[in-house]
Design an enzyme around this catalytic site. Sequence first.
Site, PDB file in Angstrom:
ATOM      1  N   ASN A  51       0.832  -1.211   0.000  1.00 55.10           N
ATOM      2  CA  ASN A  51       0.000   0.000   0.000  1.00 55.10           C
ATOM      3  C   ASN A  51       0.864   1.257   0.000  1.00 55.10           C
ATOM      4  O   ASN A  51       1.943   1.295   0.596  1.00 55.10           O
ATOM      5  CB  ASN A  51      -1.027   0.002   1.134  1.00 55.10           C
ATOM      6  CG  ASN A  51      -0.458  -0.258   2.509  1.00 55.10           C
ATOM      7  OD1 ASN A  51       0.615  -0.827   2.656  1.00 55.10           O
ATOM      8  ND2 ASN A  51      -1.194   0.147   3.519  1.00 55.10           N
ATOM      9  N   GLU A  53       0.302   5.306   0.594  1.00 57.60           N
ATOM     10  CA  GLU A  53      -0.671   6.311   1.042  1.00 57.60           C
ATOM     11  C   GLU A  53      -0.343   7.696   0.490  1.00 57.60           C
ATOM     12  O   GLU A  53       0.670   7.898  -0.188  1.00 57.60           O
ATOM     13  CB  GLU A  53      -0.726   6.293   2.576  1.00 57.60           C
ATOM     14  CG  GLU A  53      -1.208   4.937   3.074  1.00 57.60           C
ATOM     15  CD  GLU A  53      -1.437   4.856   4.564  1.00 57.60           C
ATOM     16  OE1 GLU A  53      -0.936   5.720   5.312  1.00 57.60           O
ATOM     17  OE2 GLU A  53      -2.123   3.909   4.985  1.00 57.60           O
ATOM     18  N   GLU A  64      -3.264  -4.121  -3.287  1.00 59.36           N
ATOM     19  CA  GLU A  64      -3.797  -4.819  -4.459  1.00 59.36           C
ATOM     20  C   GLU A  64      -3.657  -3.969  -5.715  1.00 59.36           C
ATOM     21  O   GLU A  64      -3.555  -4.494  -6.824  1.00 59.36           O
ATOM     22  CB  GLU A  64      -5.272  -5.190  -4.238  1.00 59.36           C
ATOM     23  CG  GLU A  64      -5.502  -6.231  -3.147  1.00 59.36           C
ATOM     24  CD  GLU A  64      -5.605  -5.621  -1.746  1.00 59.36           C
ATOM     25  OE1 GLU A  64      -5.146  -4.484  -1.535  1.00 59.36           O
ATOM     26  OE2 GLU A  64      -6.155  -6.312  -0.859  1.00 59.36           O
ATOM     27  N   CYS A  95     -10.005  -5.501   0.891  1.00 57.04           N
ATOM     28  CA  CYS A  95     -11.179  -4.649   1.091  1.00 57.04           C
ATOM     29  C   CYS A  95     -12.150  -4.830  -0.083  1.00 57.04           C
ATOM     30  O   CYS A  95     -11.802  -5.433  -1.107  1.00 57.04           O
ATOM     31  CB  CYS A  95     -10.759  -3.187   1.238  1.00 57.04           C
ATOM     32  SG  CYS A  95     -10.236  -2.400  -0.299  1.00 57.04           S
TER      33      CYS A  95
HETATM   34  N1  THU Z   1      -5.314  -1.585   2.697  1.00 54.47           N
HETATM   35  C1  THU Z   1      -4.783  -2.310   1.651  1.00 54.47           C
HETATM   36  O1  THU Z   1      -3.671  -2.013   1.178  1.00 54.47           O
HETATM   37  N2  THU Z   1      -5.509  -3.335   1.163  1.00 54.47           N
HETATM   38  C2  THU Z   1      -6.705  -3.766   1.662  1.00 54.47           C
HETATM   39  O2  THU Z   1      -7.330  -4.642   1.078  1.00 54.47           O
HETATM   40  C3  THU Z   1      -7.191  -3.185   2.917  1.00 54.47           C
HETATM   41  C4  THU Z   1      -6.617  -1.851   3.266  1.00 54.47           C
HETATM   42  C5  THU Z   1      -4.537  -0.444   3.220  1.00 54.47           C
HETATM   43  C6  THU Z   1      -5.061   0.906   2.833  1.00 54.47           C
HETATM   44  C7  THU Z   1      -4.470   1.792   3.925  1.00 54.47           C
HETATM   45  O3  THU Z   1      -3.180   2.208   3.508  1.00 54.47           O
HETATM   46  C8  THU Z   1      -4.330   0.865   5.117  1.00 54.47           C
HETATM   47  O4  THU Z   1      -4.526  -0.452   4.630  1.00 54.47           O
HETATM   48  C9  THU Z   1      -5.338   1.141   6.226  1.00 54.47           C
HETATM   49  O5  THU Z   1      -6.620   1.185   5.712  1.00 54.47           O
END
Ligand code: THU
Length: 144
Positions: A51, A53, A64, A95
């Site tokens: 991830n 941000e 993903e 998610c």
């Molecule tokens: N996050 C993901 O990278 N993938 C998911 O399927 C669930 C959430 C990340 C997004 C954010 O950077 C952190 O988790 C907290 O929500």
Amino acid sequence: MNLSFKDSGIDWEALQEAAAKAMQHAYVPYSKYPVGAAALTDDGRIVSGCNVENASYGLTLCAECSLVSQLRMTGGGKLVAFSCVDGQGNILMPCGRCRQLLHEFRAPGMQLMTVSGIRTMDEVLPDAFGPENLGEPTRTGSGQ
Ligand code: THU
């Protein structure tokens, strides 16, 4: 369907390790919640992502997202098996939005390691909206 490790013929341990390795690259100054994802492709590659941000929180890219980008950037194809982990290396559910992303690139019968064992894409996103609803052919490979 809830297959056992042995039945599936997938090296889930290797996938989870690849996801944990990808997680180390996460950029998470805001949530401090690193995530890593890894998947096996239909031609035997392992693609992964973390991830990333953004100060504008809503622009955050889930792990993903970078996995799917890597899939396209390294030859395309479809996803056969998927695993996602949190900062401790524990299995994490993708998610809702990312289930849709994964659905787009699923190989028939794609499996995911979930908190309740191995499940198919169809089980984690039943009755999904997809390319078929747009009258689109099933797409494969690079450049399509
Ligand atoms: N996050 C993901 O990278 N993938 C998911 O399927 C669930 C959430 C990340 C997004 C954010 O950077 C952190 O988790 C907290 O929500």
